[in-house]
Motif scaffolding. Structure first.
Motif, PDB file in Angstrom:
ATOM      1  N   SER A 162       0.808  -1.229   0.000  1.00 49.73           N
ATOM      2  CA  SER A 162       0.000   0.000   0.000  1.00 49.73           C
ATOM      3  C   SER A 162       0.836   1.271   0.000  1.00 49.73           C
ATOM      4  CB  SER A 162      -0.910   0.018   1.230  1.00 49.73           C
ATOM      5  OG  SER A 162      -0.148   0.188   2.427  1.00 49.73           O
ATOM      6  N   ARG A 163       2.071   1.182   0.505  1.00 51.06           N
ATOM      7  CA  ARG A 163       2.991   2.319   0.623  1.00 51.06           C
ATOM      8  C   ARG A 163       2.495   3.373   1.608  1.00 51.06           C
ATOM      9  NH1 ARG A 163       5.225   3.537  -5.540  1.00 51.06           N
ATOM     10  NH2 ARG A 163       5.985   1.418  -5.944  1.00 51.06           N
ATOM     11  N   LYS A 164       1.517   3.014   2.417  1.00 48.97           N
ATOM     12  CA  LYS A 164       0.982   3.966   3.395  1.00 48.97           C
ATOM     13  C   LYS A 164       0.887   3.299   4.754  1.00 48.97           C
ATOM     14  CE  LYS A 164      -1.844   6.560   0.063  1.00 48.97           C
ATOM     15  NZ  LYS A 164      -3.217   7.002  -0.282  1.00 48.97           N
ATOM     16  N   ILE A 165       1.471   3.946   5.760  1.00 47.24           N
ATOM     17  CA  ILE A 165       1.416   3.395   7.110  1.00 47.24           C
ATOM     18  C   ILE A 165      -0.013   3.388   7.631  1.00 47.24           C
ATOM     19  CG2 ILE A 165       1.814   5.590   8.286  1.00 47.24           C
ATOM     20  CD1 ILE A 165       3.414   2.236   9.276  1.00 47.24           C
ATOM     21  N   SER A 166      -0.824   4.367   7.202  1.00 44.78           N
ATOM     22  CA  SER A 166      -2.212   4.423   7.667  1.00 44.78           C
ATOM     23  C   SER A 166      -3.014   3.242   7.116  1.00 44.78           C
ATOM     24  CB  SER A 166      -2.858   5.740   7.246  1.00 44.78           C
ATOM     25  OG  SER A 166      -2.807   5.899   5.830  1.00 44.78           O
ATOM     26  N   THR A 167      -2.788   2.907   5.840  1.00 44.73           N
ATOM     27  CA  THR A 167      -3.492   1.777   5.249  1.00 44.73           C
ATOM     28  C   THR A 167      -3.052   0.465   5.884  1.00 44.73           C
ATOM     29  OG1 THR A 167      -3.650   2.956   3.149  1.00 44.73           O
ATOM     30  CG2 THR A 167      -3.981   0.579   3.082  1.00 44.73           C
ATOM     31  N   ALA A 168      -1.747   0.307   6.097  1.00 41.09           N
ATOM     32  CA  ALA A 168      -1.241  -0.911   6.740  1.00 41.09           C
ATOM     33  C   ALA A 168      -1.814  -1.057   8.145  1.00 41.09           C
ATOM     34  CB  ALA A 168       0.283  -0.882   6.777  1.00 41.09           C
ATOM     35  N   ALA A 169      -1.883   0.051   8.879  1.00 42.12           N
ATOM     36  CA  ALA A 169      -2.433   0.011  10.233  1.00 42.12           C
ATOM     37  C   ALA A 169      -3.901  -0.384  10.213  1.00 42.12           C
ATOM     38  CB  ALA A 169      -2.252   1.365  10.903  1.00 42.12           C
ATOM     39  N   ALA A 170      -4.662   0.184   9.268  1.00 44.55           N
ATOM     40  CA  ALA A 170      -6.087  -0.140   9.182  1.00 44.55           C
ATOM     41  C   ALA A 170      -6.293  -1.617   8.870  1.00 44.55           C
ATOM     42  CB  ALA A 170      -6.745   0.734   8.113  1.00 44.55           C
ATOM     43  N   ARG A 171      -5.466  -2.172   7.995  1.00 40.07           N
ATOM     44  CA  ARG A 171      -5.613  -3.584   7.647  1.00 40.07           C
ATOM     45  C   ARG A 171      -5.268  -4.500   8.811  1.00 40.07           C
ATOM     46  NH1 ARG A 171      -3.010  -3.429   1.500  1.00 40.07           N
ATOM     47  NH2 ARG A 171      -4.827  -2.461   0.508  1.00 40.07           N
ATOM     48  N   LEU A 172      -4.393  -4.031   9.695  1.00 40.46           N
ATOM     49  CA  LEU A 172      -4.049  -4.815  10.877  1.00 40.46           C
ATOM     50  C   LEU A 172      -4.952  -4.488  12.058  1.00 40.46           C
ATOM     51  CD1 LEU A 172      -0.168  -4.586  10.630  1.00 40.46           C
ATOM     52  CD2 LEU A 172      -1.505  -6.679  10.511  1.00 40.46           C
ATOM     53  N   ASP A 173      -5.844  -3.509  11.867  1.00 41.45           N
ATOM     54  CA  ASP A 173      -6.757  -3.083  12.927  1.00 41.45           C
ATOM     55  C   ASP A 173      -5.997  -2.589  14.152  1.00 41.45           C
ATOM     56  OD1 ASP A 173      -9.251  -2.514  13.918  1.00 41.45           O
ATOM     57  OD2 ASP A 173      -9.573  -4.502  14.783  1.00 41.45           O
ATOM     58  N   ILE A 174      -4.965  -1.805  13.896  1.00 44.05           N
ATOM     59  CA  ILE A 174      -4.218  -1.171  14.979  1.00 44.05           C
ATOM     60  C   ILE A 174      -4.107   0.317  14.653  1.00 44.05           C
ATOM     61  CG2 ILE A 174      -2.897  -3.240  15.552  1.00 44.05           C
ATOM     62  CD1 ILE A 174      -0.549  -2.112  13.980  1.00 44.05           C
ATOM     63  N   SER A 175      -3.663   1.101  15.614  1.00 41.25           N
ATOM     64  CA  SER A 175      -3.520   2.536  15.395  1.00 41.25           C
ATOM     65  C   SER A 175      -2.306   2.809  14.507  1.00 41.25           C
ATOM     66  CB  SER A 175      -3.349   3.266  16.725  1.00 41.25           C
ATOM     67  OG  SER A 175      -2.117   2.894  17.328  1.00 41.25           O
ATOM     68  N   GLN A 176      -2.322   3.979  13.875  1.00 40.40           N
ATOM     69  CA  GLN A 176      -1.192   4.345  13.031  1.00 40.40           C
ATOM     70  C   GLN A 176       0.076   4.491  13.860  1.00 40.40           C
ATOM     71  OE1 GLN A 176      -2.011   7.400  10.167  1.00 40.40           O
ATOM     72  NE2 GLN A 176       0.140   7.991   9.957  1.00 40.40           N
ATOM     73  N   SER A 177      -0.064   5.024  15.052  1.00 39.66           N
ATOM     74  CA  SER A 177       1.116   5.165  15.920  1.00 39.66           C
ATOM     75  C   SER A 177       1.642   3.797  16.330  1.00 39.66           C
ATOM     76  CB  SER A 177       0.763   5.990  17.161  1.00 39.66           C
ATOM     77  OG  SER A 177      -0.266   5.359  17.918  1.00 39.66           O
ATOM     78  N   GLY A 178       0.727   2.854  16.544  1.00 44.46           N
ATOM     79  CA  GLY A 178       1.160   1.500  16.890  1.00 44.46           C
ATOM     80  C   GLY A 178       1.911   0.848  15.743  1.00 44.46           C
ATOM     81  N   ALA A 179       1.425   1.051  14.510  1.00 41.04           N
ATOM     82  CA  ALA A 179       2.110   0.492  13.344  1.00 41.04           C
ATOM     83  C   ALA A 179       3.479   1.148  13.169  1.00 41.04           C
ATOM     84  CB  ALA A 179       1.259   0.692  12.094  1.00 41.04           C
ATOM     85  N   SER A 180       3.552   2.458  13.363  1.00 44.04           N
ATOM     86  CA  SER A 180       4.830   3.159  13.236  1.00 44.04           C
ATOM     87  C   SER A 180       5.829   2.678  14.272  1.00 44.04           C
ATOM     88  CB  SER A 180       4.623   4.673  13.382  1.00 44.04           C
ATOM     89  OG  SER A 180       3.808   5.176  12.347  1.00 44.04           O
ATOM     90  N   MET A 181       5.349   2.462  15.493  1.00 42.39           N
ATOM     91  CA  MET A 181       6.225   1.983  16.551  1.00 42.39           C
ATOM     92  C   MET A 181       6.734   0.575  16.236  1.00 42.39           C
ATOM     93  SD  MET A 181       5.427   1.713  20.644  1.00 42.39           S
ATOM     94  CE  MET A 181       4.958   3.444  20.639  1.00 42.39           C
ATOM     95  N   ALA A 182       5.833  -0.293  15.737  1.00 39.10           N
ATOM     96  CA  ALA A 182       6.238  -1.651  15.393  1.00 39.10           C
ATOM     97  C   ALA A 182       7.281  -1.643  14.281  1.00 39.10           C
ATOM     98  CB  ALA A 182       5.020  -2.469  14.973  1.00 39.10           C
ATOM     99  N   LEU A 183       7.077  -0.787  13.271  1.00 42.57           N
ATOM    100  CA  LEU A 183       8.044  -0.691  12.180  1.00 42.57           C
ATOM    101  C   LEU A 183       9.384  -0.191  12.696  1.00 42.57           C
ATOM    102  CD1 LEU A 183       8.779  -0.838   9.192  1.00 42.57           C
ATOM    103  CD2 LEU A 183       7.846   1.482   8.930  1.00 42.57           C
TER     104      LEU A 183
END
Length: 456
Positions: A162-183
């Motif tokens: 997707s090239r978007k952290i927001s889209t990846a976060a939505a697909r994992l059903d987590i917050s964008q900040s949570g996805a950024s922290m995991a990355l």
């Protein structure tokens, strides 16, 4: 149970659920694993990567205690992990006896797939630990923690696609900040960024591309594992993903799918239509099991197994009742003033058409319409006096029914080898092999053979 939202990549949902009956190694329902009315899913199994690793160590050691010693865990932790894995797949995997533990038939299936998963992730760890120009690279063991984590692998896959952290976060059903922290944690473990941040989104680095490809292969192994377990349970089922190019799209593949589902109604097939380069990319990553179409040059076949099925040429096609059939004898030179529906100018078919006309000393036809859409071609031919150049297999129904006719002129040199392409080293599921067998049968049984259609 993960609350992850389903996603689609290239047509394949990675929350696809297959029926896996809850039975023991002796063919009886597992006493403490009563059927839940649902099957194991890729999301469920993706969350079991650590447990698969523990199962692998236990099976190799033939001992819970031996696995615990190698993994620096307690025997009870190993036992709980294996029990959780058995609960998710719905079958008992190990037999306990006086000599220790041994995999049963289901365990052998899971063990084989676990070894392949370990090999993919082991190679990924080595690639990530390759010495860089600056700093000290991490050891493979230091990064194995996140590699055997399904949610982290899915984060990388979604982000690369997707090239978007927001889209990846939505697909994992987590917050964008949570996805950024995991990355950030993943990149810290690797020792360098995996994505370039820019105006066009987050672009995967070369290292990330390699990691994502292996992560996708891991999920392909899990998908095939579910099909194998289902077959052992007495019902051939599972998900099959077939990529197709125009020559296989309208007859061979649909007929093969219909024949397969008639025999095995539990199989589900997803077809992916795309350009050759993308289909091959998805084939190499395991997202697609096989591609039916015309292979390209040798440089694009690297890592692929190519099985020739049949030769197919291009023909000039017109609607029934077209004025051209009133002319008597027709040559290719007589068609210069016609209006044409032709394949895209950058396609292999278009190049072959140009070469066929030049072989006769003629200028290639100029397209009034360029299209790869058979519906567009069909309607244009039916509603006008335009001509098309296409494969007879692509229009087999219209030719059989008499809607369209072949114009009796030869297009020399347009024969192409249609092949079945798979990834070298892939161990496809029984469901995928059933579809491939049906494709071979349809390629042989197709009554509209090229030699029956070519005028002398």
């Amino acid at each position: 149970m993960s609350s992850e939202k389903p996603t689609r990549r290239g047509g394949l949902r990675i929350d696809s659920v297959f029926p896996v009956r809850q039975i023991s190694s002796r063919g009886r329902p597992m006493d403490n694993h009563a059927p839940t009315g649902r099957g194991a899913s890729l999301l469920d199994l993706g969350d079991q990567l650590q447990n698969l690793r523990m199962f692998l160590f236990a099976a190799d050691a033939q001992s819970i205690a031996g696995a615990a010693k190698q993994l620096y865990k307690s025997p009870s932790a190993i036992t709980r992990s294996i029990m959780e894995l058995e609960k998710v797949v719905g079958v008992q995997l190990l037999e306990r006896n006086s000599r220790g533990i041994l995999p049963n038939a289901y365990g052998d299936v899971v063990l084989a797939r676990s070894r392949r998963i370990e090999a993919e992730l082991g190679q990924a760890a080595e690639d990530l630990a390759t010495p860089r120009s600056q700093g000290t690279p991490p050891s493979p063991s230091a990064i194995s923690h996140f590699l055997f984590n399904g949610r982290k692998l899915r984060l990388l896959i979604h982000l690369a696609d997707s090239r978007k952290i927001s889209t990846a976060a939505a697909r994992l059903d987590i917050s964008q900040s949570g996805a950024s922290m995991a990355l950030s944690r993943i990149e810290a473990a690797v020792g360098e960024p995996l994505f370039h941040r820019g105006m066009h989104g987050m672009i995967a680095t070369e290292m990330a591309d390699g990691l994502v490809m292996r992560a996708k292969r891991v999920f392909a192994e899990l998908r095939h594992m579910l099909s194998e377990i289902s077959m052992l349970s007495g019902s051939l089922a599972g998900s099959v993903v077939a990529g197709t190019l125009p020559l296989g799209r309208t007859y061979v593949l649909p007929m093969a799918i219909a024949a397969t589902l008639e025999r095995y109604p539990g199989i589900r097939v997803t077809t992916i239509e795309n350009h050759f380069e993308q289909l091959v990319t998805d084939l190499r990553s395991g997202e697609i099991d096989a591609v039916l179409g015309v292979p390209r040059d040798e440089s694009q076949r690297q890592g692929l197994s190519v099985e020739p099925l049949f030769l197919e040429g291009l023909r000039v096609i017109a609607r029934a009742g077209h004025p051209i059939f009133e002319r008597g004898a027709i040559t290719l030179a007589d068609l210069g003033a016609e209006r044409w529906v032709l394949p895209w100018s950058n396609s292999l078919s278009h190049r072959l058409i140009e070469e066929a006309f030049r072989l006769e000393g003629l200028e290639p036809p100029v397209a009034s319409v360029e299209s790869a859409d058979l519906q567009v071609m069909r309607q244009l031919l039916l509603s006008s006096d335009m001509l098309a150049i296409a494969s007879p297999r692509q229009l087999s129904y219209e030719l059989r029914s008499g809607l369209f006719l072949e114009v009796p002129v030869a297009l020399r040199g347009t024969e192409r080898e249609v092949a079945l392409m798979t990834r070298e080293g892939a161990m496809l599921s029984p469901a995928a092999l059933a579809v491939l067998d049906a494709i071979r049968e349809q390629a042989t049984a197709d009554p509209r053979r090229m030699e029956l259609l070519v005028p002398d």
